[in-house]
Write a protein that holds these residues in place. Structure first.
Motif, PDB file in Angstrom:
ATOM      1  N   SER A 101       0.831  -1.218   0.000  1.00 50.01           N
ATOM      2  CA  SER A 101       0.000   0.000   0.000  1.00 50.01           C
ATOM      3  C   SER A 101       0.862   1.263   0.000  1.00 50.01           C
ATOM      4  N   ASP A 102       1.823   1.278  -0.944  1.00 52.19           N
ATOM      5  CA  ASP A 102       2.760   2.392  -1.044  1.00 52.19           C
ATOM      6  C   ASP A 102       2.269   3.331  -2.149  1.00 52.19           C
ATOM      7  N   VAL A 103       1.611   4.417  -1.738  1.00 61.79           N
ATOM      8  CA  VAL A 103       0.966   5.287  -2.721  1.00 61.79           C
ATOM      9  C   VAL A 103       1.978   6.097  -3.523  1.00 61.79           C
ATOM     10  N   GLU A 104       3.148   6.341  -2.914  1.00 62.67           N
ATOM     11  CA  GLU A 104       4.186   7.066  -3.647  1.00 62.67           C
ATOM     12  C   GLU A 104       4.738   6.201  -4.782  1.00 62.67           C
ATOM     13  N   ALA A 105       4.939   4.923  -4.478  1.00 57.86           N
ATOM     14  CA  ALA A 105       5.380   3.983  -5.525  1.00 57.86           C
ATOM     15  C   ALA A 105       4.344   3.930  -6.646  1.00 57.86           C
ATOM     16  N   ALA A 106       3.059   3.920  -6.270  1.00 54.54           N
ATOM     17  CA  ALA A 106       1.992   3.891  -7.280  1.00 54.54           C
ATOM     18  C   ALA A 106       2.095   5.104  -8.200  1.00 54.54           C
ATOM     19  N   GLN A 107       2.254   6.282  -7.588  1.00 57.29           N
ATOM     20  CA  GLN A 107       2.318   7.510  -8.379  1.00 57.29           C
ATOM     21  C   GLN A 107       3.521   7.502  -9.320  1.00 57.29           C
ATOM     22  N   ASN A 108       4.652   6.988  -8.831  1.00 61.60           N
ATOM     23  CA  ASN A 108       5.850   6.930  -9.683  1.00 61.60           C
ATOM     24  C   ASN A 108       5.626   6.058 -10.923  1.00 61.60           C
ATOM     25  N   VAL A 109       4.922   4.938 -10.713  1.00 63.99           N
ATOM     26  CA  VAL A 109       4.645   4.053 -11.857  1.00 63.99           C
ATOM     27  C   VAL A 109       3.752   4.775 -12.860  1.00 63.99           C
ATOM     28  N   ILE A 110       2.724   5.445 -12.334  1.00 63.79           N
ATOM     29  CA  ILE A 110       1.762   6.142 -13.208  1.00 63.79           C
ATOM     30  C   ILE A 110       2.474   7.257 -13.992  1.00 63.79           C
ATOM     31  N   ASP A 111       3.290   8.043 -13.282  1.00 65.95           N
ATOM     32  CA  ASP A 111       4.026   9.118 -13.956  1.00 65.95           C
ATOM     33  C   ASP A 111       5.053   8.550 -14.949  1.00 65.95           C
ATOM     34  N   GLY A 112       5.720   7.471 -14.540  1.00 63.60           N
ATOM     35  CA  GLY A 112       6.800   6.900 -15.357  1.00 63.60           C
ATOM     36  C   GLY A 112       6.311   6.293 -16.661  1.00 63.60           C
ATOM     37  N   ASP A 113       5.012   5.983 -16.736  1.00 65.88           N
ATOM     38  CA  ASP A 113       4.503   5.344 -17.953  1.00 65.88           C
ATOM     39  C   ASP A 113       4.648   6.245 -19.174  1.00 65.88           C
ATOM     40  N   LEU A 114       4.600   7.549 -18.950  1.00 68.75           N
ATOM     41  CA  LEU A 114       4.774   8.492 -20.063  1.00 68.75           C
ATOM     42  C   LEU A 114       6.135   8.308 -20.731  1.00 68.75           C
ATOM     43  N   GLU A 115       7.138   8.011 -19.896  1.00 66.76           N
ATOM     44  CA  GLU A 115       8.479   7.848 -20.447  1.00 66.76           C
ATOM     45  C   GLU A 115       8.565   6.564 -21.291  1.00 66.76           C
ATOM     46  N   ILE A 116       7.888   5.517 -20.824  1.00 71.52           N
ATOM     47  CA  ILE A 116       7.868   4.269 -21.606  1.00 71.52           C
ATOM     48  C   ILE A 116       7.192   4.514 -22.951  1.00 71.52           C
ATOM     49  N   ASP A 117       6.086   5.257 -22.935  1.00 79.19           N
ATOM     50  CA  ASP A 117       5.399   5.584 -24.187  1.00 79.19           C
ATOM     51  C   ASP A 117       6.318   6.364 -25.132  1.00 79.19           C
ATOM     52  N   ALA A 118       7.055   7.318 -24.560  1.00 76.58           N
ATOM     53  CA  ALA A 118       7.960   8.133 -25.383  1.00 76.58           C
ATOM     54  C   ALA A 118       9.077   7.272 -25.967  1.00 76.58           C
ATOM     55  N   LEU A 119       9.565   6.320 -25.160  1.00 72.48           N
ATOM     56  CA  LEU A 119      10.614   5.427 -25.653  1.00 72.48           C
ATOM     57  C   LEU A 119      10.088   4.569 -26.805  1.00 72.48           C
TER      58      LEU A 119
END
Lengths: 232, 232
Positions: free
Chosen positions: B37-55
């Protein structure tokens, strides 16, 4: 050489059209299986998915042959790469129709749907029937407007998908646990199928715009930078 | 010309490796978000997905440039087309990790998991942690055996996925409707992530086998018929 390339491109375009038609047949059959508890329709969708998979392999093989033997550039390259990617998307759409049919077959002779969700699934189904018909027409007539309509309409499917969660979570939900599972998964499959229809439509817009001579890349270097092919 | 091609191929291979690492970071973060239940980890994954899309966009652009400018054949063509398809699969894996993180974020500070499903999700997570590590290693070392191991191991994930349905449908299920929905969708996201890992591993086996000189296609016509590139 050029004539051969265009002939081969025509062949792969025909096969891609056929894939789109098979995908439409699959989702129509899945809807019939689900909404009318038609187990024969379900079985046809499940069996027919093998053919869609075989068509994907065939289309990809033809694209790779074209790339290897002809080294296309500009619009031709755009069409070949887009075709390769569209074939994979159609294959996924076939899988999703099969998943819907599998749930309908498993629950037969009962319906997987509860009375309060039937109408929403009927609307989702109707939406996908139209979207796949528009896809086929857009693919064969290269009608950019029709492809754009699919993209615009996608919000409606998302809204229907959300309504399913509201119903299942609501006080009047009549389903048991298995029905909850089935309705949630079915909603997901319909939504994903719609997402793929939209991504297909987007790619079609890029291909079609490539047939507008005013947008034709002028050189190999231009082709390599081609935003229509690459943008996602 | 040849040197440039290999340099550019190296660049796109590096970017594909980076995508694989980002995908691993995403699934590790999604697991932390869900299981702790680590909400900060959740947010990082959600934000980080943009970078995967860009890659993904960057990798596909580079592949199209390579096809347009160099017209590769044989092994090079196999690598470019496989890379193009791998990038799309990695993008989907990033989406699935994000979906898991989104559920964890929505239920925070509560867990989306009930006590009786926690252990199964921990096992699925552990499975994917290993699979993505093996993928990264197989991608950079071209270790065919490691890729094959991922394919073999996939049955375990399917088995865990079925156990979720058994628990949710069982007499002792303690979850409410929202928990039923979340657990069913989470199970689906984990299973799909695993499926993509397997399809990636399969494609890697084909690429790697292309680096075995005894399997190298001998001519353009052979390359066009290359079953390693095409088989799915």
């Amino acid at each position: 050489m050029r004539v051969i390339f265009n002939e081969e491109l025509k062949q792969v375009a025909d096969d891609l059209d056929r894939m789109a038609q098979e995908v439409r047949t699959a989702i129509l059959g899945a809807g019939k299986a689900l909404l009318e508890s038609d187990v024969e329709a379900a079985q046809n969708v499940i069996d027919g998915d093998l053919e869609i998979d075989a068509l994907e392999t065939s289309v990809i093989n033809q694209c790779v042959q074209l790339l290897a033997k002809q080294g296309p550039v500009a619009t031709d390259l755009r069409v070949v790469v887009s075709t390769l990617r569209l074939a994979s998307t159609f294959e996924r759409m076939g899988d999703l129709a099969r998943h819907i049919a599998e749930i309908a077959r498993r629950t037969y002779p009962e319906s997987a749907l509860t009375p309060e969700t039937r109408e929403i699934f009927a609307q989702m189904q109707s939406f996908l029937n139209t979207a796949t018909q528009n896809l086929i027409t857009a693919l064969s007539t290269r009608d950019e407007k029709l492809a754009e309509q699919i993209i615009i309409d996608d919000d409606k499917l998302d809204e229907l998908h959300h309504q399913i969660f509201d119903i299942v979570n609501g006080a009047n939900w009549s389903g048991n646990t298995q029905q909850t599972i089935d309705v949630v998964l079915l909603g997901r499959f319909y939504e994903r199928f719609g997402d793929h229809a939209v991504s297909t439509a987007r790619r079609l817009v890029y291909i079609v715009s490539g047939f507008d001579p005013s947008k034709e890349p002028k050189s190999k270097a231009d082709a390599a930078k081609d935003p229509y092919l690459n943008a996602e």
